[in-house]
Design an enzyme around this catalytic site. Structure first.
Site, PDB file in Angstrom:
ATOM      1  N   ASP B 210     -24.543 -10.679 -75.531  1.00 56.21           N
ATOM      2  CA  ASP B 210     -24.293  -9.583 -76.473  1.00 56.21           C
ATOM      3  C   ASP B 210     -25.380  -9.686 -77.545  1.00 56.21           C
ATOM      4  O   ASP B 210     -25.325 -10.554 -78.418  1.00 56.21           O
ATOM      5  CB  ASP B 210     -22.889  -9.731 -77.073  1.00 56.21           C
ATOM      6  N   GLN B 213     -26.528  -7.873 -82.581  1.00 55.66           N
ATOM      7  CA  GLN B 213     -27.003  -8.312 -83.905  1.00 55.66           C
ATOM      8  C   GLN B 213     -28.337  -9.030 -83.813  1.00 55.66           C
ATOM      9  O   GLN B 213     -28.968  -9.291 -84.835  1.00 55.66           O
ATOM     10  CB  GLN B 213     -25.958  -9.241 -84.552  1.00 55.66           C
ATOM     11  N   LYS B 236     -27.562   0.083 -84.233  1.00 55.88           N
ATOM     12  CA  LYS B 236     -27.772  -1.103 -85.078  1.00 55.88           C
ATOM     13  C   LYS B 236     -29.260  -1.422 -85.195  1.00 55.88           C
ATOM     14  O   LYS B 236     -29.665  -2.254 -85.987  1.00 55.88           O
ATOM     15  CB  LYS B 236     -27.017  -2.293 -84.499  1.00 55.88           C
ATOM     16  N   CYS B 374     -14.062  -6.749 -86.362  1.00 57.76           N
ATOM     17  CA  CYS B 374     -13.832  -6.702 -84.916  1.00 57.76           C
ATOM     18  C   CYS B 374     -14.017  -8.075 -84.280  1.00 57.76           C
ATOM     19  O   CYS B 374     -14.529  -8.195 -83.168  1.00 57.76           O
ATOM     20  CB  CYS B 374     -14.730  -5.667 -84.234  1.00 57.76           C
TER      21      CYS B 374
END
Lengths: 151, 416
Positions: B210, B213, B236, B374
């Protein structure tokens, strides 16, 4: 809103720090659990209803100053009220913090201390905080036994 | 026709100049200078991205991969070019390895439902970490309910780092996938992804990363990492909402069945039999977010026009400055103190709920995230219902940190 102090009034800060009627209630006969998944606030409301009157009410849980203070002031306002009066007060409180209309002096008098929450209407995201305790109380009166979720 | 948005190359690192590219930053918030510290939730957009998306609709919009007319061909070319930009941006080996989805969440769901249902069976294990975003937890739980896989959760330390020994010893003969974050959105921890992947590959286990970020903060090279799957969201990365990227190695994608059926993902259709398109189109059923995908290309152009190493150093300097100032306040606890951190700080102010912090900061023009980010398992790990999170981006500056500190002082004054 001209000042943040209109939202965070002393009464709210005080009840947020030192909630009244906080804890379990022995002999409670109506209970419900409330949860605001957005912020993680969780409240339990315990009621002792006798002969159609709220003889006692307590709440437990954790949350922001607005939700804890609202539940605390709610418990003070409810004791001695009939079920119908309690529900009517919830309606009035809900109108206070969600309506766009000006609040009349008469309404404010009826709401008494609860009127300190009038600033919440300027913060739509915080309305759920101020009503979590009330929604939970309402569910407890109806004894639905379900978790009340505000989000 | 030139499909590139005009980009001015900044000389060195001029944050004021970067800020000037973001129209929203010049607008006041609650009558004050906007201090936007919620970039980890979604980044603001530079004019170059906004212009690119508008340009598509104004000058070169038509459906792609369909029309024989000029406009459709130009839209198709711009769309395909965005795929090449993404491929280069993360150094994938081929454009065929880049699948456009709605967001990283859909990327994970695609892998779970397509690769997962084909390759996993009851009792197989998927390794996750305790600091995953819900998007990298729930799709695997849904698969657990559907086919009975098991989830193995690697704990994190008090500083928010993966417990390495627990990870190394978690592999069994039933381990079939590692799905883990590259940078924790709630704590800022940068995980040692190259090492995580090396260990998994030693056991013959593929890894889904993932990268939501990570991609906005640091250069990512999927081949150097040897990642099998890598997902991220355009929004993002200073790009538009509604577009995400799933990278997967070609040989893995080729063996995966379609995720959704529809137009654009087929080779031929009769009522008796349908054959599917080659990768990546096989996974892109229906008309995609054409303008948004092209605008993602513009966001990548924008990022690459900047000195990314200098930006990384700048964001790190902001993180250190903010950390130092928050630490100087005895009433503040910082959650996530890993050695290797991206510019994200989660914290709590003693006696004040994050929602109240968020409201008071908002009044001062400061946008932070207050909540569970989240990542409820992370909150549970640290025994808090929520935290306040300040996250920085390429336009963040030291004034933002100073404004945050003034806002916190205001919170403490009110709740004092």
């Amino acid at each position: 809103m001209s000042d943040l102090r209109e939202l965070y009034q002393e009464v709210i800060l005080d009840h947020g720090r030192k909630p009244r009627n906080f804890g379990p209630l022995e002999g409670a006969n109506r209970e419900a659990h409330g949860h605001n998944p957005l912020c993680g606030d969780k409240l339990d409301v315990h009621l002792l209803v006798k002969d159609g009157l709220v003889a006692d009410v307590k709440f437990e849980g954790a949350g922001c100053a607005i939700s804890v203070a609202s539940a605390s002031l709610m418990t003070e306002a409810l004791i001695g009220k009939s079920e119908a009066e309690a529900k009517a007060l919830f309606e009035k409180f809900h109108a206070l913090i969600t309506s766009d209309e000006d609040v009349s002096l008469e309404q404010l008098e009826e709401l008494d201390k609860l009127a300190v929450f009038s600033g919440v209407r300027d913060y739509p995201l915080r309305v759920k905080c101020a009503t979590l305790g009330w929604h939970t109380m309402n569910a407890a009166l109806e004894n639905s036994g379900e978790t009340v979720v505000t989000e | 026709m030139n499909t590139e948005s005009p980009i001015i190359k900044p000389t060195g690192l001029d944050i004021a100049r970067i800020r000037a590219d973001f129209p929203i930053l010049s607008l006041p918030s609650n009558g004050k200078r906007l201090t936007f510290l919620d970039t980890a939730a979604s980044a603001q957009k530079p004019r170059q991205v906004i212009d690119a998306e508008r340009h598509v609709y104004e000058a070169e919009y038509a459906n792609i991969h369909r029309g024989v007319y000029d406009l459709s061909q130009r839209a198709t070319a711009a769309f395909d070019k965005a795929r090449t930009k993404v491929r280069k941006f993360i150094n994938a080996a081929s454009d065929r390895e880049i699948v456009f989805v709605r967001n990283a969440t859909e990327g994970v769901n695609l892998v779970a439902q397509s690769w997962g249902r084909k390759n996993l069976k009851e009792g197989d294990q998927v390794i996750l970490s305790e600091m995953e975003h819900h998007a990298n937890i729930v799709p695997w739980q849904m698969l657990r309910e559907a086919i009975g896989i098991e989830l193995v959760v690697i704990p994190i330390t008090d500083s928010g780092e993966l417990v390495w020994e627990a990870y190394e010893s978690a592999f069994t003969s039933r381990t079939k996938l590692v799905a883990m974050t590259h940078v924790s959105n709630a704590l800022g921890t940068i995980t040692p992804m190259a090492e995580i992947i090396r260990v998994a590959h030693d056991h013959g286990v593929p890894v889904l990363v993932d990268g939501c970020q990570a991609v906005p903060h640091m250069p990512v090279d999927v081949q150097a990492l040897d990642a099998d799957f890598y997902v991220f969201s355009a929004h993002k990365l200073y790009g538009p909402t509604g577009v995400g990227v799933l990278y997967a190695k070609a040989k893995i994608l080729e063996a995966m069945p379609p995720y959704q059926g529809g137009g654009d993902m087929i080779a031929s259709v009769t009522f008796a039999r349908t054959t599917y398109a080659d990768i990546p189109q096989r996974f892109e059923a229906g008309t995609p977010n054409i303008a948004g995908t092209i605008a993602l290309g513009a966001a990548i152009d924008y990022m690459e026009s900047l000195d990314r190493q200098a930006l990384l150093a700048h964001e790190h300097a902001l993180l250190e400055y903010a950390t130092e100032r928050l630490r100087a306040n005895n009433a503040i606890t910082i959650y996530g103190t890993a050695k290797d951190k991206a510019a994200v700080i989660s914290f709590a102010i003693q006696g004040v709920h994050p929602h109240d912090v968020g409201t008071i900061l908002d009044f001062e023009g400061i946008a932070v995230r207050a909540g569970h980010h989240c990542a409820q398992p992370v909150m549970d790990r640290f025994g808090v219902p929520a935290t306040t999170r300040a996250s920085f981006g390429i336009y963040s500056d030291f004034d933002d940190v100073d404004a945050l500190m003034r806002g916190i002082a205001k919170v403490q004054e009110i709740f004092g």
